[in-house]
Write a protein that holds these residues in place. Sequence first.
Motif, PDB file in Angstrom:
ATOM      1  N   HIS A  89      50.934  46.551  41.733  1.00 18.52           N
ATOM      2  CA  HIS A  89      50.267  46.571  43.032  1.00 18.52           C
ATOM      3  C   HIS A  89      50.130  48.025  43.465  1.00 18.52           C
ATOM      4  O   HIS A  89      51.028  48.842  43.229  1.00 18.52           O
ATOM      5  CB  HIS A  89      51.082  45.785  44.054  1.00 18.52           C
ATOM      6  CG  HIS A  89      50.339  45.467  45.315  1.00 18.52           C
ATOM      7  ND1 HIS A  89      49.992  46.441  46.229  1.00 18.52           N
ATOM      8  CD2 HIS A  89      49.864  44.292  45.812  1.00 18.52           C
ATOM      9  CE1 HIS A  89      49.335  45.883  47.236  1.00 18.52           C
ATOM     10  NE2 HIS A  89      49.235  44.583  47.006  1.00 18.52           N
ATOM     11  N   HIS A 117      46.571  44.747  40.365  1.00 18.66           N
ATOM     12  CA  HIS A 117      46.078  44.067  41.560  1.00 18.66           C
ATOM     13  C   HIS A 117      45.008  44.939  42.202  1.00 18.66           C
ATOM     14  O   HIS A 117      45.308  45.975  42.790  1.00 18.66           O
ATOM     15  CB  HIS A 117      47.239  43.831  42.531  1.00 18.66           C
ATOM     16  CG  HIS A 117      46.841  43.172  43.817  1.00 18.66           C
ATOM     17  ND1 HIS A 117      46.185  43.838  44.829  1.00 18.66           N
ATOM     18  CD2 HIS A 117      47.016  41.897  44.261  1.00 18.66           C
ATOM     19  CE1 HIS A 117      45.972  43.015  45.833  1.00 18.66           C
ATOM     20  NE2 HIS A 117      46.473  41.830  45.520  1.00 18.66           N
ATOM     21  N   GLY A 118      43.745  44.541  42.077  1.00 17.44           N
ATOM     22  CA  GLY A 118      42.651  45.299  42.664  1.00 17.44           C
ATOM     23  C   GLY A 118      41.453  45.326  41.733  1.00 17.44           C
ATOM     24  O   GLY A 118      41.602  45.293  40.503  1.00 17.44           O
ATOM     25  N   TYR A 121      40.511  50.396  39.520  1.00 18.22           N
ATOM     26  CA  TYR A 121      41.760  50.730  38.816  1.00 18.22           C
ATOM     27  C   TYR A 121      41.781  52.202  38.416  1.00 18.22           C
ATOM     28  O   TYR A 121      42.308  52.578  37.361  1.00 18.22           O
ATOM     29  CB  TYR A 121      41.948  49.826  37.591  1.00 18.22           C
ATOM     30  CG  TYR A 121      40.709  49.646  36.738  1.00 18.22           C
ATOM     31  CD1 TYR A 121      40.424  50.509  35.684  1.00 18.22           C
ATOM     32  CD2 TYR A 121      39.823  48.604  36.993  1.00 18.22           C
ATOM     33  CE1 TYR A 121      39.288  50.345  34.905  1.00 18.22           C
ATOM     34  CE2 TYR A 121      38.673  48.431  36.224  1.00 18.22           C
ATOM     35  CZ  TYR A 121      38.421  49.311  35.179  1.00 18.22           C
ATOM     36  OH  TYR A 121      37.290  49.144  34.416  1.00 18.22           O
ATOM     37  N   HIS A 138      42.297  43.582  35.687  1.00 15.51           N
ATOM     38  CA  HIS A 138      42.139  43.860  37.104  1.00 15.51           C
ATOM     39  C   HIS A 138      41.657  42.583  37.787  1.00 15.51           C
ATOM     40  O   HIS A 138      41.616  41.517  37.160  1.00 15.51           O
ATOM     41  CB  HIS A 138      41.177  45.036  37.335  1.00 15.51           C
ATOM     42  CG  HIS A 138      39.762  44.765  36.908  1.00 15.51           C
ATOM     43  ND1 HIS A 138      38.669  45.144  37.644  1.00 15.51           N
ATOM     44  CD2 HIS A 138      39.248  44.161  35.795  1.00 15.51           C
ATOM     45  CE1 HIS A 138      37.552  44.793  37.025  1.00 15.51           C
ATOM     46  NE2 HIS A 138      37.888  44.200  35.912  1.00 15.51           N
ATOM     47  N   THR A 180      38.497  42.778  51.340  1.00 12.82           N
ATOM     48  CA  THR A 180      39.509  41.833  50.861  1.00 12.82           C
ATOM     49  C   THR A 180      40.666  41.667  51.838  1.00 12.82           C
ATOM     50  O   THR A 180      41.704  41.123  51.488  1.00 12.82           O
ATOM     51  CB  THR A 180      40.080  42.293  49.502  1.00 12.82           C
ATOM     52  OG1 THR A 180      40.733  43.567  49.672  1.00 12.82           O
ATOM     53  CG2 THR A 180      38.980  42.413  48.471  1.00 12.82           C
ATOM     54  N   ARG A 186      43.604  37.920  49.571  1.00 12.07           N
ATOM     55  CA  ARG A 186      44.783  38.518  48.950  1.00 12.07           C
ATOM     56  C   ARG A 186      45.532  37.495  48.088  1.00 12.07           C
ATOM     57  O   ARG A 186      46.043  37.834  47.018  1.00 12.07           O
ATOM     58  CB  ARG A 186      45.701  39.082  50.033  1.00 12.07           C
ATOM     59  CG  ARG A 186      45.134  40.300  50.729  1.00 12.07           C
ATOM     60  CD  ARG A 186      45.046  41.489  49.786  1.00 12.07           C
ATOM     61  NE  ARG A 186      44.382  42.621  50.397  1.00 12.07           N
ATOM     62  CZ  ARG A 186      44.349  43.838  49.866  1.00 12.07           C
ATOM     63  NH1 ARG A 186      44.914  44.059  48.705  1.00 12.07           N
ATOM     64  NH2 ARG A 186      43.709  44.813  50.465  1.00 12.07           N
TER      65      ARG A 186
END
Length: 215
Positions: A89, A117-118, A121, A138, A180, A186
Amino acid sequence: MSKTQILVAGQVFWAHDQIKELSNTYEILVTFIYFVTQLISIIEPNFSSFFSFFQHQTNKPLTSNSQAEFIADCKPEGKYGRVTAIYRHGCSAAKIGNFDKDVVDALPSSVKWIAHHGAGYDDVDIAACTARGIQVSHTPSAVDGELLYSAGLDVFPDEPHINPKLTGNDKITVLPHMGTETSESRLKMETMVIDNLKSALEKGTLVNQVWEQKK
């Protein structure tokens, strides 16, 4: 026989049930717990019990408060020395920095997968991961197999300045960089990270591998 270890670098804020289910098969390790007490007490009343769950899942101290400490913890004799997969994260950067070449090169030889997470990157050195044989995923939000006639954008190269060609195009909706920032989004992102980990460990493949490694 020891369980395969998954390192959570950062925090799982929403996908509590999913990470608990994962712990039935794998040993979950944490680098640190990152939270704002008052905010969490409002949005997640049961956070204290979830925090206790994480403490119960690992007999390793909740440390690694700097990049140097994290690198030392990744040595063969360190507490993360036999980790196979990493849930990363972005909040982990506050403590251990980005996953740049120095960090990637210091990861245990047992690490095969990093589930980030996302959608973006940039803070993970993909070239360094590829050189080490580490596959990275990702959480993209893309339209596949369809011709795109309109777009909604919330990320721009020179924020807060926005190209007038974007604001002047009636096919484009320009939004604040908050795309987001809902609990539903999330949760979906965290679940996608966990799904990538499960696929990697059970099938040897990532669901959303980064495009650089698909060439």
